[in-house]
Design a protein around this motif. Structure first.
Motif, short mmCIF file in Angstrom:
data_model
loop_
_atom_site.label_atom_id
_atom_site.label_comp_id
_atom_site.label_asym_id
_atom_site.label_seq_id
_atom_site.Cartn_x
_atom_site.Cartn_y
_atom_site.Cartn_z
N GLU A 186 9.49 -38.77 13.33
CA GLU A 186 9.71 -40.04 12.63
C GLU A 186 8.40 -40.71 12.22
N PRO A 197 4.48 -40.90 10.54
CA PRO A 197 3.84 -40.29 9.37
C PRO A 197 3.07 -39.04 9.77
N ASP A 198 3.30 -37.97 9.02
CA ASP A 198 2.66 -36.70 9.34
C ASP A 198 1.18 -36.77 9.00
N GLY A 199 0.37 -36.11 9.80
CA GLY A 199 -1.07 -36.07 9.58
C GLY A 199 -1.73 -35.20 10.64
N ARG A 209 12.70 -32.89 1.52
CA ARG A 209 12.13 -33.98 0.72
C ARG A 209 12.06 -33.61 -0.76
#
Length: 808
Positions: free
Chosen positions: A473, A475-477, A509
């Motif tokens: 959930e 933010p990807d990084g 997405r």
């Protein structure tokens, strides 16, 4: 300081303030206004605070009324002194009187009469103006002062000389006058010491006023023998004390710990250095890294963090001047600093180097010796004055904050991972044990100061479940991915196929972003039920590699590019003709043209289109097959002991056994077996016997392998080539880059090896031994030998009339 969102205030606060001033008083002049602003606001934070206050309410320059910060009132006084007539001086918030000096209560300015503070006198009990306090610190009015007709200097001299006979009355008088000059302050000092002489002999942390601490410093500097400088009331270090907390004077570090708050940006627990536009705390690291606080380097011209300020302007860390010397550890002639421990130069690389000490065997920062025989701090400079013993664990080293870095790490981990009850959350106990036992605690401390610390704090507090879904959930990084690998490596989270999961997330997405439902359905059918399903079948329960996920992503991107090109021309996959596809393939501006064949052929098989996209047939190796260079490099790798063993083994597996870097990187200890005096390596279905000295090299790599992961690495990884991520192998790209730096071109070397092996071995044997597909082995065999057999057959069928043709 408050970081706002006004670009001019952040970038040029002085210019913003000067523009507002000259807009109201044009006759003052820009230079005079700038001098007034820089004179009262000397720091960047104060200048932004002033510019923000003036921009928020410019009318303060005309009416002089508060509420406003103190620097705004100082500016009004400075502008009036510089000759301003339109700009108003500060005005009392009570009676409206113009002020020549400032008395502030909160954010308002008052004159002397309006700023009076009333209270109840402890002597007469009346509610009136409080003018003083008695020796117990209770309020007194002007009619009831606590009278003491004794000379405070004489009282101090008598009390101090009684505690330390080495001091004379004149010395005590001189020291006291250096601390206070007013008789009222000297009287408070005398009362405190007379009432508790122990403040001078070690109990100074309980001093009621700061003047006692300053007096102790003066007396100790004058040669006192029995006067003892007080220790911090919390950490018990004998350092400069800063502020009182719960009745005890504490050092700056302990005061900062009591003020720690979670940073609104990175989540780390630190003393706030500023607040954002919403009043949320910001830690010092986020403040200096904020784009608004970056300055242009005077040397390279880039906007970077300021490392040092010089007369020519600020310099970044890269351009910071370092003297070029010969490093005393590695011997390189490079930019060096002088070590405080040894007094010798050392370069930046050696300053960050960790190794196992050649004398005591401990893993520690390298502070002396050489690269072949490194020395830890205690062995490099034994008995140095700045080496201390940690009061927590007894470890000897450079103790700068009252405890060693290992104890400091454990304390921070307990604060970070503790649940509501004050104990470490059971699910995070494995993470705590792994990180607390890390050989390089400074690395863990640096990592805890990054953005992932806030996630761990939320998990420990029960605000976020300890699951993969809860992390998804966020933010990807890269920080979040690294945190996940650490949690998996420490068995805090169960393992999962990260590359396949990211591919599925990206597909979901990408499909959701398509404009129409028909196109979303088509793309979902292709991506999920063809691309991902086929990839799962090839994996057969194994985890996907980065290259496999990237290849699948390219196929989906190519399908999206083709559909977008058709939609821009009013076409769909169903009504498009072959000429439309040929036009797209011939368009130089079109992207992913070479990867769209899979999508078109899938659509044709499912009767969704009539388009035809012919498969590209492999025509054999396109590069130069250099056999001599291959054998020269193989001999070099076999016998050159100066190279790293893992690089030698990886290069030989390419040169001798035609392996890809993606396959080599995922080899485990189970693929290398030593039985009956032989060393076997399993590259395909059948193991291969390694000849000498390659067998000794393979066993050496298996025994001494070591990854670069400092966090979450428990030493139990089964990878033959561990990588920088805990519990993960080295990436195929990084392995190929390391081999490229040694002079090995992986693609060309593999082609040369496979060409030669296909010449000597049947295709079936080649496929079983090297782990390649049988069809690939057949194609390479035809490329290396099959064409010659076909050529001989054609020549044997020719007639005698054509025997003298140019083909012979």
């Amino acid at each position: 300081m408050t970081v706002t969102g006004v670009p001019d205030i952040l970038a040029d606060p002085v210019g913003t303030a000067v523009a507002l001033i000259t807009g109201i008083e044009p006759g003052l002049g820009r230079e005079a206004a700038e001098q007034a602003v820089t004179g009262v606001a000397r720091g960047r934070a104060v200048r932004r605070k002033l510019a923000g206050a003036l921009a928020g309410r410019p009318g303060i320059l005309a009416d002089g009324r508060s509420p406003a910060p103190r620097v705004a009132g100082d500016l009004l006084l400075a502008l009036r002194k510089a000759g301003a007539t339109v700009i108003s001086p500060p005005v009392c918030a009570g009676c409206g009187k113009q002020l020549r000096t400032l008395s502030r209560l909160g954010q308002d300015w008052y004159c002397g009469g309006c700023a009076r503070r009333d209270g109840r006198c402890s002597a007469c009990g009346r509610e009136t103006l409080i003018t003083s306090r008695d020796r117990e610190g209770r309020p007194r009015c002007a009619r009831c002062p606590d009278r003491d007709d004794r000379d405070p200097l004489a009282v101090l001299a008598a009390a101090i000389t009684a505690a330390d006979s080495s001091l004379t009355a004149d010395t005590v008088t001189t020291a006291a006058l250096h601390v206070f000059s007013k008789s009222s302050n000297l009287r408070k000092l005398a009362w405190a010491i007379e009432g508790n002489p122990g403040l001078l002999t070690g109990d100074g942390a309980r001093a009621p006023i700061m003047g006692i601490l300053r007096l102790i410093d003066e007396l100790a500097g004058a040669g006192a023998e029995n006067i003892i400088r007080p220790a911090c009331g919390r950490c018990h270090r004998v350092v400069q004390l800063y502020r009182r907390i719960d009745g005890l004077w504490c050092c700056r570090n302990c005061v900062a710990k009591t003020r720690t708050r979670p940073c609104a940006r990175c989540g780390t627990m630190k003393e706030p250095a500023a607040r954002d536009g919403h009043g949320r705390p910001i830690c010092p690291d986020c403040l200096v890294s904020d784009p608004a606080n970056l300055e242009e380097c005077a040397q390279c011209g880039r906007k970077r963090r300021v490392s040092v300020r010089t007369p020519d302007g600020p310099l970044c860390e890269t351009c910071r001047p370092w003297q070029t010397l010969t490093c005393s550890i590695c011997g390189r002639h490079a930019p060096c600093a002088i070590s405080k421990a040894t007094g010798k130069p050392w370069c930046r690389a050696c300053k960050q180097r960790w190794a196992r000490c050649a004398q005591c065997g401990t893993t520690a920062p390298v502070r002396g010796g050489t690269t072949d025989a490194p020395l830890c701090p205690a062995c490099a400079v034994p008995g140095a004055e700045f080496w201390r013993t940690c009061p927590g664990c007894g470890q000897e080293g450079r103790i700068l904050l009252g405890q060693c870095k290992t104890c400091r790490l454990r304390e921070q981990l307990r604060e970070l991972l503790a649940g509501p009850g004050g104990t470490i959350t059971p699910g995070l106990q494995g993470l705590y044990d792994n990180l607390a036992g890390c050989e390089r605690p400074s690395t863990v401390l640096d990592w805890l100061g990054k953005s992932t610390a806030g996630v761990l704090r939320e998990i420990a507090a029960g605000q976020r479940p300890l699951t993969h879904a809860a992390l998804d959930e966020l933010p990807d990084g890269k920080p979040l991915r690294h945190l996940r690998t650490i949690l998996v490596a420490t068995k805090t989270l169960p393992p999962r196929d990260e590359q396949l999961t990211r591919l599925e997330t990206w597909i979901s997405r990408a499909v959701a972003e398509r404009p129409g439902p028909a196109e979303r359905q088509l793309l979902h059918q292709y991506a999920v039920w063809h691309v991902v399903r086929r990839l799962r079948g090839r994996l057969a329960g194994k985890y996907a590699t980065y290259g496999q996920a990237l290849a699948a992503q390219r196929n989906v991107r190519a399908a999206i590019a083709l559909l977008d090109w058709l939609a821009a021309r009013g076409l769909t996959l169903g009504n498009a003709r072959q000429g439309d596809l040929d036009a797209w393939l011939g368009d130089a501006q079109a992207s992913h043209r070479t990867d769209a064949g899979n999508f078109v052929r899938w659509a044709r098989r499912n009767k969704l289109t009539t388009l035809d996209f012919a498969a590209t047939k492999w025509g054999g190796p396109s590069g130069v097959i250099d056999t001599e260079t291959r054998w020269e490099q193989a001999r070099w790798l076999l016998h050159d002991d100066s190279l790293k063993p893992e690089d030698r083994l990886a290069g030989l597996l390419i040169l001798l056994y035609a392996q890809r870097t993606s396959v080599i990187s995922r080899l485990t200890l189970g693929h290398v077996q030593a039985t009956d005096g032989q060393v076997l390596i399993q590259l395909g279905r059948e193991p291969v016997v390694l000849p000498g000295p390659l067998d000794v090299l393979a066993l050496q790599v298996a025994a001494t392998r070591r990854g670069h992961a400092a966090l979450g690495n428990d030493g139990t990884s089964a990878w033959l080539f561990p990588g920088g991520q805990p519990g993960q192998p080295i990436s195929a790209f990084q392995l190929g880059e390391r081999l490229r730096q040694t002079g090995i071109r992986c693609g060309q070397s593999r082609s040369a090896a496979l060409f030669q092996l296909a010449t000597d071995l049947p295709a079936a044997v080649l496929a079983r031994m090297l782990g390649i597909h049988i069809s690939v082995a057949v194609q390479w065999q035809r490329a290396s030998a099959g064409d010659w057999m076909a050529y001989a057959a054609r020549v044997s069928r020719r007639t005698s009339a054509n025997s003298d043709s140019s083909d012979i």
